[in-house]
Design a protein around this motif. Structure first.
Motif, PDB file in Angstrom:
ATOM      1  N   ARG A 193       5.394  -9.330  -6.306  1.00 12.48           N
ATOM      2  CA  ARG A 193       4.965  -8.655  -5.085  1.00 12.48           C
ATOM      3  C   ARG A 193       3.475  -8.871  -4.859  1.00 12.48           C
ATOM      4  O   ARG A 193       2.662  -8.639  -5.757  1.00 12.48           O
ATOM      5  CB  ARG A 193       5.273  -7.156  -5.151  1.00 12.48           C
ATOM      6  CG  ARG A 193       6.751  -6.834  -4.930  1.00 12.48           C
ATOM      7  CD  ARG A 193       7.158  -7.178  -3.478  1.00 12.48           C
ATOM      8  NE  ARG A 193       8.566  -6.879  -3.193  1.00 12.48           N
ATOM      9  CZ  ARG A 193       9.554  -7.744  -3.311  1.00 12.48           C
ATOM     10  NH1 ARG A 193       9.282  -8.968  -3.732  1.00 12.48           N
ATOM     11  NH2 ARG A 193      10.790  -7.415  -3.012  1.00 12.48           N
ATOM     12  N   ARG A 194       3.136  -9.295  -3.662  1.00 10.37           N
ATOM     13  CA  ARG A 194       1.763  -9.651  -3.295  1.00 10.37           C
ATOM     14  C   ARG A 194       1.076  -8.472  -2.622  1.00 10.37           C
ATOM     15  O   ARG A 194       1.659  -7.782  -1.793  1.00 10.37           O
ATOM     16  CB  ARG A 194       1.810 -10.843  -2.339  1.00 10.37           C
ATOM     17  CG  ARG A 194       0.493 -11.323  -1.771  1.00 10.37           C
ATOM     18  CD  ARG A 194       0.764 -12.474  -0.798  1.00 10.37           C
ATOM     19  NE  ARG A 194      -0.430 -13.104  -0.307  1.00 10.37           N
ATOM     20  CZ  ARG A 194      -1.093 -12.728   0.787  1.00 10.37           C
ATOM     21  NH1 ARG A 194      -0.646 -11.701   1.514  1.00 10.37           N
ATOM     22  NH2 ARG A 194      -2.183 -13.372   1.167  1.00 10.37           N
ATOM     23  N   ARG A 195      -0.189  -8.238  -2.978  1.00 10.86           N
ATOM     24  CA  ARG A 195      -0.984  -7.245  -2.250  1.00 10.86           C
ATOM     25  C   ARG A 195      -2.416  -7.756  -2.085  1.00 10.86           C
ATOM     26  O   ARG A 195      -2.962  -8.413  -2.976  1.00 10.86           O
ATOM     27  CB  ARG A 195      -0.965  -5.886  -2.928  1.00 10.86           C
ATOM     28  CG  ARG A 195      -1.348  -5.861  -4.381  1.00 10.86           C
ATOM     29  CD  ARG A 195      -1.048  -4.496  -5.010  1.00 10.86           C
ATOM     30  NE  ARG A 195      -1.237  -4.545  -6.447  1.00 10.86           N
ATOM     31  CZ  ARG A 195      -2.407  -4.301  -7.056  1.00 10.86           C
ATOM     32  NH1 ARG A 195      -3.491  -3.984  -6.339  1.00 10.86           N
ATOM     33  NH2 ARG A 195      -2.501  -4.371  -8.374  1.00 10.86           N
ATOM     34  N   GLU A 196      -2.980  -7.475  -0.941  1.00  6.91           N
ATOM     35  CA  GLU A 196      -4.347  -7.887  -0.643  1.00  6.91           C
ATOM     36  C   GLU A 196      -5.320  -6.845  -1.168  1.00  6.91           C
ATOM     37  O   GLU A 196      -5.071  -5.638  -1.066  1.00  6.91           O
ATOM     38  CB  GLU A 196      -4.527  -8.057   0.867  1.00  6.91           C
ATOM     39  CG  GLU A 196      -3.658  -9.172   1.451  1.00  6.91           C
ATOM     40  CD  GLU A 196      -3.869  -9.340   2.951  1.00  6.91           C
ATOM     41  OE1 GLU A 196      -4.601  -8.518   3.535  1.00  6.91           O
ATOM     42  OE2 GLU A 196      -3.302 -10.288   3.516  1.00  6.91           O
ATOM     43  N   VAL A 197      -6.426  -7.327  -1.755  1.00 10.85           N
ATOM     44  CA  VAL A 197      -7.435  -6.429  -2.317  1.00 10.85           C
ATOM     45  C   VAL A 197      -8.820  -6.926  -1.922  1.00 10.85           C
ATOM     46  O   VAL A 197      -9.025  -8.120  -1.680  1.00 10.85           O
ATOM     47  CB  VAL A 197      -7.327  -6.348  -3.857  1.00 10.85           C
ATOM     48  CG1 VAL A 197      -6.046  -5.639  -4.282  1.00 10.85           C
ATOM     49  CG2 VAL A 197      -7.402  -7.722  -4.484  1.00 10.85           C
TER      50      VAL A 197
ATOM     51  N   GLN B 148      -9.664 -14.000   1.376  1.00  5.31           N
ATOM     52  CA  GLN B 148      -8.964 -12.771   1.024  1.00  5.31           C
ATOM     53  C   GLN B 148      -8.373 -12.873  -0.378  1.00  5.31           C
ATOM     54  O   GLN B 148      -7.612 -13.782  -0.680  1.00  5.31           O
ATOM     55  CB  GLN B 148      -7.835 -12.503   2.023  1.00  5.31           C
ATOM     56  CG  GLN B 148      -6.969 -11.316   1.689  1.00  5.31           C
ATOM     57  CD  GLN B 148      -7.741 -10.016   1.720  1.00  5.31           C
ATOM     58  OE1 GLN B 148      -8.333  -9.670   2.745  1.00  5.31           O
ATOM     59  NE2 GLN B 148      -7.775  -9.302   0.614  1.00  5.31           N
TER      60      GLN B 148
ATOM     61  N   THR C  96      -5.940 -11.764  -3.417  1.00  9.68           N
ATOM     62  CA  THR C  96      -4.615 -11.166  -3.555  1.00  9.68           C
ATOM     63  C   THR C  96      -4.262 -11.039  -5.026  1.00  9.68           C
ATOM     64  O   THR C  96      -4.659 -11.859  -5.851  1.00  9.68           O
ATOM     65  CB  THR C  96      -3.534 -12.003  -2.849  1.00  9.68           C
ATOM     66  OG1 THR C  96      -3.555 -13.332  -3.363  1.00  9.68           O
ATOM     67  CG2 THR C  96      -3.763 -12.038  -1.345  1.00  9.68           C
TER      68      THR C  96
ATOM     69  N   TYR D  53      -0.832 -10.427  -7.528  1.00  7.95           N
ATOM     70  CA  TYR D  53       0.625 -10.403  -7.603  1.00  7.95           C
ATOM     71  C   TYR D  53       1.044  -9.513  -8.761  1.00  7.95           C
ATOM     72  O   TYR D  53       0.604  -9.708  -9.901  1.00  7.95           O
ATOM     73  CB  TYR D  53       1.193 -11.809  -7.790  1.00  7.95           C
ATOM     74  CG  TYR D  53       1.432 -12.511  -6.478  1.00  7.95           C
ATOM     75  CD1 TYR D  53       2.700 -12.575  -5.917  1.00  7.95           C
ATOM     76  CD2 TYR D  53       0.384 -13.099  -5.786  1.00  7.95           C
ATOM     77  CE1 TYR D  53       2.927 -13.213  -4.701  1.00  7.95           C
ATOM     78  CE2 TYR D  53       0.592 -13.741  -4.577  1.00  7.95           C
ATOM     79  CZ  TYR D  53       1.863 -13.788  -4.036  1.00  7.95           C
ATOM     80  OH  TYR D  53       2.075 -14.409  -2.827  1.00  7.95           O
ATOM     81  N   ASP D  54       1.886  -8.536  -8.454  1.00 10.17           N
ATOM     82  CA  ASP D  54       2.445  -7.654  -9.472  1.00 10.17           C
ATOM     83  C   ASP D  54       3.852  -8.102  -9.819  1.00 10.17           C
ATOM     84  O   ASP D  54       4.634  -8.470  -8.931  1.00 10.17           O
ATOM     85  CB  ASP D  54       2.498  -6.208  -8.960  1.00 10.17           C
ATOM     86  CG  ASP D  54       1.117  -5.629  -8.719  1.00 10.17           C
ATOM     87  OD1 ASP D  54       0.216  -5.881  -9.538  1.00 10.17           O
ATOM     88  OD2 ASP D  54       0.938  -4.929  -7.696  1.00 10.17           O
TER      89      ASP D  54
END
Length: 661
Positions: free
Chosen positions: A132-136, A177, A179, A181-182
């Motif tokens: 799962r990808r999230r932007e930080v 940006q 990202t 990944y979890d």
């Protein structure tokens, strides 16, 4: 109620509800790993947008295979930190045939460690964790990864250095940006995470049991010896278990064919420590192969209209400034030497000296094409980490040639050279090949490494591309891979087990003639600059021999075999008879040896088989009485009672037929 959007999938238009993911578009097709949208790869869990053109990407294409392998690298890193909690993370890109990940650990990994890591990876795979990808933000990423100094360094880097460090490793840096990944378990809990730009396969289940850890080795962080030394774990991953097995079988076969191992077993060449890294010496049997290749290619060059020349191994450094190789090529040239108040360099390329020959007197258009050729010994300071047997050396001999032509003659000359090259490869049994065209980088700092105008590059590239198209051979693009002075075509040959080797190269050069002030008098009396076309048919003789050893697994075609006929008497009393037969054969140009050792006959036959001699001549009483010999071939078959004259004729015919193994 969700709004409707329109997307284009596999050539058809579809109306779907807003929030539909790329994975939903390909539901039921488990072969799809990621989606391609506008040339960009995206995770399947990402929602599609209105008007997008969406393509499925599977492991059948390189993009999909790279994603699969990068996901395997993440699973490896997760397993390492489970078993070694103090391990610090480097980067983990896909590479040819697999992947690697770098770790800072207290002690190097052992083979037992790799087995334990594989077992943990398989458990993670079986759990079916999702990526799962999230932007930080930069600050949030730095806070979250505070215990990972190498990730912090990547976050802090700006510009090209960061991009180079993260290339292929899935890390967005340099102001883009960030990202993370979890890896998420089925219950929704986060098992592990990593700074990464992705994308990834939808679930670890995709990896199945088609992966394997191969080995570990030391590697400097970001490739610089000034940085800490990390432990690099190499692995491989494939779409299916059968493909993994096939790959491992190819590796086993490649190991049997390793030219370094066979070179020692067949007494062809060696690499004495006293000489230094990347320096080979050819023993008498290897010298036969080298001489046969040199004789062949010298004759072929003369037949193709080339004139043989010779140049020294050393030159004043100014020559290489004139050619443009310094400073462009300085890192791969040996350090300078000071003599008589001047700086000298070992020759790393022959072309500047050939230019001096062209410039030595006035030239007329009537002399063009002017083709110069030599066996030029050159010296290149390859990094110790890439030196490898004969296929990557520091001292080599090139069958180097340069054609000086008018611009109008260039297409015909390139066609002529390609026909020369492909014919040569076929004579050596390398008839499965494709062309690769290397062009200039088109933007950014990398473009500045190339000299010449846009118009010159476009014209030269068009000539190469148009000429190559006439051969009906696959033409693969290599953007940014050109020499600094012009584009090139290389012939990529596949060997007996399907590996690809870059062999011959043909380069279009519009820069060196200008830098050296080369001119010819045209038909109208004006002074014009020629075009210079570089070509090396073998590339280097050393590397070509290394490739041939592996291609043939040491069992060379008869014409190249160091010993073409080996005499093995059934008993010592037949030595003189067989020696006389071999003397007759030598008179017909056949290379022979007699095994007159004290070994018993069965051991002599085993030794002959290990030596991969194409013709073993056996003689006993029946053969001597009949004026004949018995043939034993490399495949173990035998032909008895062959009259000596017929035996000579058969071997001579095999030598003349260059393809006969």
């Amino acid at each position: 109620m969700p709004a409707e959007i329109t997307v284009h999938v596999a050539g058809s238009e579809r109306s779907v509800t807003e929030g539909t993911t790329y994975g939903d578009l390909f539901e039921g097709d488990r072969s799809v790993l990621v989606a391609r949208v506008g040339g960009e790869l995206r995770d399947l869990h990402v929602p599609a947008a209105d008007g997008e053109v969406v393509e499925p990407v599977t492991a059948a294409e390189q993009d999909g295979l790279d994603v699969l392998r990068h996901s395997a690298a993440h699973v490896l890193a997760q397993a390492v930190q489970e078993l070694h909690p103090d391990a610090k993370l480097g980067i983990g890109p896909p590479i040819r045939d697999g992947f690697y990940y770098d770790f800072d650990v207290e002690t190097p990994f052992t083979p037992e460690d790799l087995k334990a890591l594989e077992k943990t990876m398989q458990r993670i795979v079986n759990e079916g964790q999702t990526f799962r990808r999230r932007e930080v933000s930069d600050d949030d990423a730095a806070h979250e990864l505070a215990a990972e100094p190498y990730k912090i360094e990547l976050i802090g880097l700006k510009g090209g250095a960061a991009e180079d460090a993260a290339e292929g490793a899935g890390v967005e840096v340099g102001g883009a940006q960030l990202t993370i990944y979890d890896n998420v378990r089925r219950d929704g809990s986060v098992a592990w995470g990593d700074l990464c730009r992705g994308p990834h396969v939808p679930t670890t289940k995709v990896l199945g049991n088609a992966f394997k850890l191969m080995r570990s080795a030391a590697a400097y962080w970001r490739g610089s010896e000034k940085n800490p030394q990390l432990q690099r774990v190499y692995g491989t991953a494939w779409p299916t278990k059968d493909e993994l097995k096939a790959y491992l079988d190819r590796l086993a076969e490649a190991e049997k064919r390793d030219h370094r191992k066979l070179g020692a077993e067949l007494d062809l060449y060696s690499f004495p420590d006293e000489l230094g890294s990347g320096m080979a010496v050819f023993h008498p049997k290897g010298g036969v192969i080298k001489r046969e290749m040199e004789d062949y290619v010298r004759r072929r060059h003369i037949e193709e209209g080339f004139q043989y020349v010779g140049t020294p191994h050393i030159s004043k450094a100014g020559l290489f400034h004139t050619s443009g190789h310094l400073p462009y090529y300085a890192d791969t040239m040996f350090p300078p030497m000071e003599m008589e108040h001047a700086e000298y360099r070992l020759k790393a390329m022959n072309c500047p000296m050939h230019n001096l020959i062209f410039r030595s007197r006035g030239r007329s258009y009537r002399e063009l094409p002017m083709r110069l050729f030599e066996f030029g010994s050159v010296y290149r300071f390859e990094k110790s980490g890439v030196v490898h047997g004969l296929t990557r050396v520091r001292a080599m001999t090139q069958d180097d040639s340069h054609s000086y032509v008018t611009p109008e003659q260039a297409p015909a000359e390139i066609e002529h050279l390609l026909r020369f090259v492909t014919g040569l490869l076929k004579d050596f049994g390398l008839d499965d090949y494709y062309f690769e065209i290397s062009t200039r980088a088109t933007e950014g700092e990398k473009k500045d490494k190339f000299i010449g105008s846009d118009e010159q590059w476009e014209a030269a590239t068009a000539v190469l591309r148009d000429t190559a198209a006439q051969f009906g051979v696959d033409l693969v693009e290599d953007p940014g891979g050109a020499a600094f002075y012009g584009p090139k075509i290389s012939v990529q040959a596949r060997d007996a087990i399907g590996r690809t080797w870059q062999m011959s190269t043909i380069q279009y050069d519009f820069n060196q003639p200008h830098r050296f002030g080369l001119e010819y008098q045209a038909a109208d009396g004006s002074r014009q600059e020629p075009v210079m076309i570089h070509s090396a048919k073998f590339g280097s003789i050393e590397r070509f021999i290394g490739v041939l050893v592996e291609h043939y697994a040491g069992a060379f075609p008869v014409w190249l075999s160091p010993v073409q006929a080996l005499g093995v008497p059934v008993a010592e009393e037949f030595d003189d008879y067989l020696r006389g037969v071999l003397d007759q054969m030598r008179g017909h140009g056949i290379r022979t040896e007699l095994d007159a050792s004290d070994d018993r006959f069965p051991k002599k036959i085993r030794n002959a088989s290990k030596a991969k001699v194409p013709y073993v001549l056996i003689a006993g009483e029946d053969d001597r009485s009949a004026g004949a010999v018995s043939f034993r071939y490399r495949d173990g078959s035998q032909k008895n009672g062959v009259p000596v004259a017929e035996a000579i004729a058969e071997i001579v015919a095999a030598i003349e037929d260059k393809r006969q193994v």
